[in-house]
Each structure stands twice: as C-alpha cells, then as structure tokens.
Design a protein around this motif. Structure first.
Motif, PDB file in Angstrom:
ATOM      1  N   GLY A 140     -25.719 -52.534  34.535  1.00  0.00           N
ATOM      2  CA  GLY A 140     -26.536 -52.036  33.423  1.00  0.00           C
ATOM      3  C   GLY A 140     -26.233 -52.635  32.075  1.00  0.00           C
ATOM      4  O   GLY A 140     -25.868 -53.807  31.948  1.00  0.00           O
ATOM      5  N   SER A 141     -26.364 -51.799  31.048  1.00  0.00           N
ATOM      6  CA  SER A 141     -26.224 -52.291  29.678  1.00  0.00           C
ATOM      7  C   SER A 141     -25.486 -51.269  28.828  1.00  0.00           C
ATOM      8  O   SER A 141     -25.285 -50.124  29.236  1.00  0.00           O
ATOM      9  N   ASP A 308     -30.573 -54.058  34.115  1.00  0.00           N
ATOM     10  CA  ASP A 308     -30.357 -54.445  32.714  1.00  0.00           C
ATOM     11  C   ASP A 308     -29.401 -55.620  32.561  1.00  0.00           C
ATOM     12  O   ASP A 308     -29.398 -56.289  31.528  1.00  0.00           O
ATOM     13  N   VAL A 309     -28.559 -55.848  33.585  1.00  0.00           N
ATOM     14  CA  VAL A 309     -27.543 -56.895  33.463  1.00  0.00           C
ATOM     15  C   VAL A 309     -28.136 -58.291  33.700  1.00  0.00           C
ATOM     16  O   VAL A 309     -27.483 -59.293  33.454  1.00  0.00           O
ATOM     17  N   MET A 314     -35.295 -54.048  29.654  1.00  0.00           N
ATOM     18  CA  MET A 314     -34.241 -53.093  30.038  1.00  0.00           C
ATOM     19  C   MET A 314     -34.881 -51.739  30.287  1.00  0.00           C
ATOM     20  O   MET A 314     -34.903 -50.870  29.413  1.00  0.00           O
ATOM     21  N   LEU A 315     -35.438 -51.594  31.464  1.00  0.00           N
ATOM     22  CA  LEU A 315     -36.138 -50.364  31.814  1.00  0.00           C
ATOM     23  C   LEU A 315     -35.623 -49.860  33.157  1.00  0.00           C
ATOM     24  O   LEU A 315     -35.443 -50.654  34.095  1.00  0.00           O
ATOM     25  N   ALA A 316     -35.434 -48.544  33.237  1.00  0.00           N
ATOM     26  CA  ALA A 316     -34.894 -47.953  34.469  1.00  0.00           C
ATOM     27  C   ALA A 316     -35.774 -48.302  35.670  1.00  0.00           C
ATOM     28  O   ALA A 316     -35.269 -48.648  36.746  1.00  0.00           O
ATOM     29  N   HIS A 317     -37.099 -48.241  35.486  1.00  0.00           N
ATOM     30  CA  HIS A 317     -37.985 -48.462  36.642  1.00  0.00           C
ATOM     31  C   HIS A 317     -38.023 -49.931  37.069  1.00  0.00           C
ATOM     32  O   HIS A 317     -38.258 -50.219  38.229  1.00  0.00           O
TER      33      HIS A 317
END
Ligand code: NAI
Length: 461
Positions: A140-141, A308-309, A314-317
């Motif tokens: 992620g971020s 996100d990485v 950068m979106l969850a879906h």
C-alpha cells in the motif's frame, strides 16, 4: 518453517482480496500484516472511518438546512463528537473482524507482523521464516508529508489524525484540495468548523473533468468552505495557534493564515519500508513505486506487486481488482484489469463520480465526441429529496455513440456511476442506456436522460 503456494504481504483491500481469491482457487495461502488488524489504510484509517464521519456530518447538515423545509421540527441540533467517533471505531472493528472471519472461512493463514523478503520465495516475519512459490507485495501507501511540516497528529494532522480529533476545531486549514482534503474538510465544516483550503494548483481536484471541478468548487463554496488557489504552502509554525505561511504563485507574494488544526492532505506515497525490496533486486521507479510488467511481475522471480505500491490511481477498488487478477494469474488462469473503466468517487455531499475520459483528455487526443448532459434540477426524485444540485455528463464517440466517459456531481453519484461502468465494460453506446427502462422515480433517470441527450434529446430538459 512453513511452506505456502502464495504469501501475500499486506492485508489491505488489495492484499486480503488477493489472499482470499488465491485460497478459493485452491492455493495454500498466508497473508502477512503488521498493523495488528486487517483491512489496511482503507478500513482502519481511510475510506471506511471517513465515510462514517461523512455520513454523520451530512445528517447534521440535513438537520440544519432541510428538516424545517420538510416539516420536521427538532430542538437545537448538537454534536457529540466522542459518540460520533465511537460509532466510527465500532464500524472499523466490525469490518476488520469480518476479514479475519473470512480468512478463517477460506483457510488463509493470518501471519501477524511485518514481512521482509529475505530470498527468492522467502518471507521473514520476526524470527520466523516462511517459504512460498509466489510472493505478492501489497504493502500500500503512506501519507506523503512535505518537508516543511511535521505532523503531530493532534494539531497538525494527516487524514489519520483528522479521523481522531478530540474536539471540533474552530478554524481548520486544509493543505491540498485533493480527495482527502475535500472529504475531511467538508466533514469538519458541517460539524461547525471554519474551513479554509489552500491549494497549489489553480483548480481543486486536479485531473477531474474541468466542468465538474468548477461546479464542485461552487457547491462547496456555497456550503461555506473557503478556497485559496494557486498558493504554495511554505511552512506551518506552532505557537498558541498554528500559522500557515504560503506564497501566491501569480505574484510570489507572501501571506499567512491562523488555524487551530491544520490538515495536511498533499498526497500519499508507496510504502516499501523494511520490505527488503531493493536488496532483492526489485526495481522501484523515480516515485518509489515498484515496477511491474503486464502480469504484475516484479524484477524478482516469483514475486508480484499490486495496489498503491505500483503505478496507477491509489484507490482501494483498483487494488482489489489487481488482487483478483494476480491471484488468477498465479493459479494459471487469465487475470485482467480494465484500467479504462475504474471509477473514482469523492464522497462529499453532493458526491462526485467519474469514469473514463474527461472532455479535456478527449480534446487533447483529438477524439470527436458528443456531450449528453442532464441537470438533477429536472429529476423528480432529486427535487423531492431537496438534493437537486449537480448534473450527469456523458461523453460518447461522435461517430459510433460508444460511451467514452462519464462525470457526475449530484445525489448518489457514487452509486449511479456503476451503471455506466457496466455499460462501458460491454462497449455500450449511449443509446443502449437510453433504451434501457429505468425505474421512476429514481436518481438513475438522470443517467438515462443524459444518454438521451447524446441522441435526439432528453425528455425533461
Ligand atoms: P491528492 O494527490 O489527491 O491531492 C493533493 C493536493 O495537494 C494536490 O491538489 C496538490 O496540488 C496539493 N498540494 C501539494 N503540495 C501543496 C502545497 N505545498 N501547498 C498547497 N497545495 C499542495 O492527495 P490526497 O487528497 O492526499 O489523496 C491521496 C490519495 O488517496 C489519492 O490518490 C486519492 O485518490 C486517494 N484517496 C481516495 C479517496 C476516494 O477515492 N474517495 C479518499 C481518500 C484518498
């Protein structure tokens, strides 16, 4: 030492979905997560808690603004912030607990701790070494903090601290008019704070369709948010109050603003700390993102990365979709993400939603297009609900009528967008939506009317 088919590092929306999917496809799977709870930023300190506060604050706004018109008399409406935060916390716990349950149900091992890749096919967590045929990085971020500011998460906060404030600030300055700044800024505005947003660019929510941006800013201004655009924040100084110093880009003039809380919402950066990525030869780009090929493969054999990485919104879906796809690829199936049809939603009131190309992009690409637009003002349901601000804008190919993009601002825009996403996934024309029966009275009729407006014209315009 334990051996797996797949170890997923990171238990956010990308990672946990990937792990469950891998297990469903018959792969022996573990998911490593160090936060102490599954769900990542999204469930713990992002999407879900912010939505709990957005919803609660919207109801406060409704009570102030619309109850009287609807004939509902209440006494003075007051906010119990502690209780509101308590609700938010219970929602987080229910959701993160739900993922643990899904892990058990799908026989995914939940390894608690931070994972480091120590060799090809090897992840070390604390003293334990785990082997896997495939590793998926889904770390992620994290908040990108500009060098001129130091967060204390009490007065100078990121989104994480803004979700935990003990009292409603009198004056909040938000640095950055992106999604986080506007969502959380509007929460505290509705709860009674004076909110001023400082943005480096000359528009809010960069990258969005310009017409929507402008309307969005007008509506937020009407709600009382103040904007200083084209302004670069230089420093935030701590005294009895906070002093935010900024320069206007047009003339380099220096200004300052006082606040009791400053929300820093200037973006997020990929999270790879402690992962051992570079030691293992995994390539990062100039923005610190892990470089992957079309099949999410990194430069390390048997190691993939999603969410996100890696590059992309950068979106969850988007991360979830990549989690699905990479699980399929690892299982020898055909995994695919349609990056042309990833919706973006800003959960303010009204909501803003978009998918596909903006008008500006189509112009730049020299694509001949037509616009079908419909105002919620002419939608019966929206009027009945006192939510008739905004519009649906559909962009379709001038020749073929194929839908190229959609940009909505208005009630339930974040739900309505999905009808258009499905249509776009099937390569539909605007006429396909126009010829589909839509229940009356619904907000979705505005989508149909916008589609009609791409052809012979909307009925209620
Ligand atoms: P963002 O990248 O969307 O916006 C940051 C803004 O800060 C930009 O407009 C930038 O010009 C401005 N900025 C940067 N430095 C500045 C300075 N010194 N002075 C003034 N302005 C400055 O970042 P945000 O809102 O922090 O969101 C981070 C990520 O999280 C985004 O990728 C976003 O899509 C995602 N996110 C998505 C949500 C959703 O889908 N509803 C909700 C929350 C986050």
């Amino acid at each position: 030492m334990s051996e797996y088919d797949v170890i997923v590092i990171g238990g956010g929306p990308g990672g946990y979905v990937c792990a469950i999917r891998c297990a469903q496809l018959g792969l022996k799977t573990a998911c490593v997560e160090g936060r102490g709870a599954l769900g990542g930023t999204c469930l713990n300190v992002g999407c879900i808690p912010s939505k709990a506060l957005l919803h609660a604050s919207e109801l406060v706004h409704e009570a102030h603004e619309n109850f009287g018109t609807l004939g509902i008399n209440v006494g003075e409406v007051s906010v119990d912030l502690e209780k509101m935060m308590g609700h938010k916390t219970s929602v987080i716990q229910a959701n993160t607990g739900g993922i643990e349950f899904l892990f058990k149900k799908n026989k995914v091992d939940y390894i608690k701790g931070y994972g480091k890749i120590t060799a090809k096919g090897e992840v070390t967590v604390g003293d334990a070494v785990h082997k896997a045929k495939s590793i998926v990085i889904a770390t992620g971020s994290d908040v990108a903090v500009p060098p001129f500011v130091e967060l204390d998460e009490e007065r100078i906060v990121s989104s994480t601290g803004a979700l935990e404030l003990k009292e409603i600030p009198k004056k909040m300055v938000v640095i950055g008019a992106g999604v986080i700044g506007l969502e959380l800024g509007s929460v505290y505005k509705r709860l009674g704070a004076e909110v001023e947003v400082i943005e480096y660019l000359d528009q809010i929510t960069p990258g969005m369709d310009l017409e929507v941006c402008r309307n969005f800013q007008k509506l937020l201004t009407k709600q009382g948010l103040k904007f200083t655009l084209g302004a670069a924040v230089q420093s935030v100084e701590k005294g009895d109050s906070l002093t935010v110093k900024y320069k206007l880009r047009k003339d380099d003039s220096e200004h300052e603003m006082e606040a009791d809380v400053v929300l820093v919402a200037t973006g997020r950066k990929p999270y790879t700390a402690g992962l051992g990525a570079e030691e293992m030869g995994i390539e990062l780009d100039n923005r610190g993102r892990i470089v992957v090929d079309d099949h999410f493969k990194t430069k390390l054999d048997g190691c993939y990365a999603i969410g996100d990485v890696i590059a992309g919104p950068m979106l969850a879906h988007k991360a979830e979709d990549e989690g699905f796809a990479v699980a399929d690829i690892i299982a020898g199936k055909h995994g695919h993400v349609d990056y042309g049809v990833i919706p973006g939603v800003i959960y303010t009131a009204p909501e803003v939603a978009s998918v596909g190309k903006t008008e500006e992009q189509l112009k730049e690409e020299g694509v001949a297009y037509k616009v079908g637009k419909f105002q919620f003002m002419a939608n019966g349901r929206a009027k009945a609900n006192l939510a008739a601000e905004g519009f649906v804008k559909l962009l379709a190919d001038k020749e073929t009528d194929r839908i190229l993009g959609a940009h909505l601002i208005g009630p339930a825009a974040g739900e309505l967008i999905h009808e258009i996403c499905v249509a776009m996934s099937f390569g539909a024309a605007a006429e396909d939506i126009a010829l589909t029966c839509h229940a009356h009275p619904t907000f979705s009729e505005a989508v149909r009317e916008a589609a009609l407006a791409c052809g012979d014209g909307a009925i209620h315009a």
